[in-house]
Scaffold this motif. Structure first.
Motif, PDB file in Angstrom:
ATOM      1  N   GLN A  50      44.609  43.608  49.640  1.00 49.17           N
ATOM      2  CA  GLN A  50      43.322  43.022  50.044  1.00 49.17           C
ATOM      3  C   GLN A  50      43.227  41.558  49.629  1.00 49.17           C
ATOM      4  O   GLN A  50      42.712  40.717  50.378  1.00 49.17           O
ATOM      5  CB  GLN A  50      42.176  43.829  49.437  1.00 49.17           C
ATOM      6  N   ILE A  51      43.720  41.234  48.456  1.00 50.88           N
ATOM      7  CA  ILE A  51      43.687  39.843  47.999  1.00 50.88           C
ATOM      8  C   ILE A  51      44.585  38.968  48.870  1.00 50.88           C
ATOM      9  O   ILE A  51      44.258  37.811  49.168  1.00 50.88           O
ATOM     10  CB  ILE A  51      44.110  39.766  46.514  1.00 50.88           C
TER      11      ILE A  51
ATOM     12  N   GLY B 225      58.491  42.249  41.542  1.00 52.24           N
ATOM     13  CA  GLY B 225      59.376  41.280  42.186  1.00 52.24           C
ATOM     14  C   GLY B 225      59.356  41.413  43.693  1.00 52.24           C
ATOM     15  O   GLY B 225      59.383  40.411  44.420  1.00 52.24           O
ATOM     16  N   TYR B 226      59.300  42.648  44.174  1.00 52.06           N
ATOM     17  CA  TYR B 226      59.196  42.882  45.612  1.00 52.06           C
ATOM     18  C   TYR B 226      57.900  42.300  46.168  1.00 52.06           C
ATOM     19  O   TYR B 226      57.906  41.616  47.203  1.00 52.06           O
ATOM     20  CB  TYR B 226      59.283  44.383  45.884  1.00 52.06           C
ATOM     21  N   PHE B 227      56.775  42.512  45.483  1.00 47.63           N
ATOM     22  CA  PHE B 227      55.513  41.912  45.918  1.00 47.63           C
ATOM     23  C   PHE B 227      55.648  40.384  45.999  1.00 47.63           C
ATOM     24  O   PHE B 227      55.098  39.742  46.898  1.00 47.63           O
ATOM     25  CB  PHE B 227      54.383  42.250  44.943  1.00 47.63           C
ATOM     26  N   GLU B 228      56.384  39.825  45.070  1.00 48.12           N
ATOM     27  CA  GLU B 228      56.539  38.372  45.006  1.00 48.12           C
ATOM     28  C   GLU B 228      57.304  37.828  46.209  1.00 48.12           C
ATOM     29  O   GLU B 228      57.145  36.658  46.570  1.00 48.12           O
ATOM     30  CB  GLU B 228      57.252  38.000  43.704  1.00 48.12           C
TER      31      GLU B 228
ATOM     32  N   ALA C 127      48.881  28.000  47.989  1.00 48.72           N
ATOM     33  CA  ALA C 127      47.471  27.607  48.071  1.00 48.72           C
ATOM     34  C   ALA C 127      46.802  27.550  46.696  1.00 48.72           C
ATOM     35  O   ALA C 127      45.975  26.675  46.446  1.00 48.72           O
ATOM     36  CB  ALA C 127      46.721  28.583  48.975  1.00 48.72           C
ATOM     37  N   ASP C 128      47.168  28.488  45.828  1.00 48.98           N
ATOM     38  CA  ASP C 128      46.511  28.566  44.520  1.00 48.98           C
ATOM     39  C   ASP C 128      47.505  29.139  43.508  1.00 48.98           C
ATOM     40  O   ASP C 128      47.473  30.343  43.200  1.00 48.98           O
ATOM     41  CB  ASP C 128      45.267  29.451  44.620  1.00 48.98           C
ATOM     42  N   PRO C 129      48.388  28.311  42.967  1.00 44.62           N
ATOM     43  CA  PRO C 129      49.463  28.811  42.092  1.00 44.62           C
ATOM     44  C   PRO C 129      48.963  29.608  40.892  1.00 44.62           C
ATOM     45  O   PRO C 129      49.531  30.654  40.560  1.00 44.62           O
ATOM     46  CB  PRO C 129      50.181  27.531  41.660  1.00 44.62           C
TER      47      PRO C 129
ATOM     48  N   THR D 120      49.827  33.596  40.364  1.00 44.76           N
ATOM     49  CA  THR D 120      50.560  34.031  39.169  1.00 44.76           C
ATOM     50  C   THR D 120      49.743  35.043  38.376  1.00 44.76           C
ATOM     51  O   THR D 120      50.275  36.068  37.906  1.00 44.76           O
ATOM     52  CB  THR D 120      50.906  32.810  38.294  1.00 44.76           C
ATOM     53  N   ALA D 121      48.463  34.789  38.252  1.00 45.26           N
ATOM     54  CA  ALA D 121      47.577  35.703  37.521  1.00 45.26           C
ATOM     55  C   ALA D 121      47.504  37.063  38.203  1.00 45.26           C
ATOM     56  O   ALA D 121      47.402  38.101  37.537  1.00 45.26           O
ATOM     57  CB  ALA D 121      46.180  35.100  37.393  1.00 45.26           C
ATOM     58  N   LEU D 122      47.568  37.085  39.540  1.00 43.59           N
ATOM     59  CA  LEU D 122      47.534  38.350  40.281  1.00 43.59           C
ATOM     60  C   LEU D 122      48.702  39.239  39.877  1.00 43.59           C
ATOM     61  O   LEU D 122      48.524  40.440  39.615  1.00 43.59           O
ATOM     62  CB  LEU D 122      47.554  38.086  41.785  1.00 43.59           C
ATOM     63  N   LEU D 123      49.900  38.685  39.825  1.00 40.44           N
ATOM     64  CA  LEU D 123      51.068  39.496  39.464  1.00 40.44           C
ATOM     65  C   LEU D 123      51.001  39.927  38.003  1.00 40.44           C
ATOM     66  O   LEU D 123      51.374  41.063  37.670  1.00 40.44           O
ATOM     67  CB  LEU D 123      52.354  38.719  39.734  1.00 40.44           C
ATOM     68  N   GLU D 124      50.549  39.042  37.141  1.00 39.89           N
ATOM     69  CA  GLU D 124      50.421  39.409  35.726  1.00 39.89           C
ATOM     70  C   GLU D 124      49.409  40.530  35.551  1.00 39.89           C
ATOM     71  O   GLU D 124      49.639  41.499  34.810  1.00 39.89           O
ATOM     72  CB  GLU D 124      50.017  38.184  34.915  1.00 39.89           C
TER      73      GLU D 124
END
Length: 271
Positions: A165-166, A213-216, A227-229, A233-237
């Motif tokens: 969704q994000i 890693g796959y999501f990345e 667009a918003d580093p 990054t916070a999303l994966l963390e």
């Protein structure tokens, strides 16, 4: 025009590390189809949108020569860095302009790539370069995936849905072609001898680290990252922390069952 979304060196490196090799079920399906429709010898396979070469390498034991083609120089550089395949070569190029003579290719294949092609121009080129009875094999997977670990499968899948969704505002319309399992492209192929298998379930065991890693590697994640580093990054963390918490484990090397639904379009050029 071929989409150009996978050209950064870092993205190519992630592809090499985290994208999956084609499952045996698919490889067997494709080779059996080619054996049935055309028969041996299998001289030349061309892997379009080859990325970092996972599918290209898997074809080498079946063909005298395999050529992987990708629009991204970084992806091709990563593919070439994997040695040990003397009958495999790579070229930078597109699926719509192929550097092969008329009627010279036994198999044209694309793994999780055909949805990026210009369908009309690609089909025209496929008709031109395939041998009589040569075959097309286009496959991939949509965004329907199940993640399971002991009794917390539903909760893990909810986390994955939150990620989707994000990333939705950053998703190319071309990804919807993959999620439709190439329905329109299949219908546009003019060969009367063709088939489309919509669901080929494949179960993998992946570490949490490999899932993240796959999501990345997702094109939409990479668009979000540009667009918003900090937010990306916070999303994966945050997603990693949520997986660990739900699973009640501390190591990202902990394995989960990762179930995917592949699809495959097969077609045979007439005599």
């Amino acid at each position: 025009m071929t989409e150009r979304l996978f050209e950064e060196k870092q993205h190519a490196s992630l592809y090499q590390k985290y994208r999956f090799d084609p499952p045996d079920e698919l490889k067997d399906l494709i080779i059996q189809y080619l054996d049935k429709k055309k028969g041996k010898p299998h001289q030349l396979a061309v892997d379009l949108g080859c990325g970092t070469g996972q599918n290209s390498r898997s074809l080498t034991k079946y063909f005298e020569q395999v050529v992987g083609i990708d629009v991204s120089e970084s992806q091709v550089a990563e593919a070439r860095a994997v040695s040990g395949f003397p009958n495999l070569s790579y070229r930078v190029g597109t699926a719509e302009e192929l550097p092969f003579p008329d009627g010279s290719v036994d198999l044209l294949t694309a793994a999780s790539a055909a949805h990026w092609f210009d369908a009309e121009r690609f089909i025209k080129e496929a008709i031109r370069v395939l041998k009589p009875r040569g075959c097309l094999a286009l496959f991939g997977y949509g965004d329907s995936m199940d993640i399971h670990f002991e009794s917390c499968g539903d909760r893990l899948n909810n986390i994955y849905e939150d990620v989707k969704q994000i990333l939705l505002p950053y998703t190319s319309s071309k990804v919807n072609v993959a999620n439709s399992k190439l329905k329109d492209l299949f219908e546009a192929i003019p060969f009367p001898d063709k088939e489309r298998i919509e669901i080929i379930p494949v179960k993998l065991q992946l570490s949490i680290k490999a899932v993240i890693g796959y999501f990345e590697t997702f094109s939409m994640y990479q668009a979000y990252l540009r667009a918003d580093p900090s937010a990306a990054t916070a999303l994966l963390e945050r997603t990693t922390s949520r997986f660990l918490e739900e699973m009640k484990v501390s190591s990202t090397e902990t394995k989960v069952d990762f179930i995917m639904e592949y699809y495959c379009v097969l077609a045979c050029k007439p005599e």
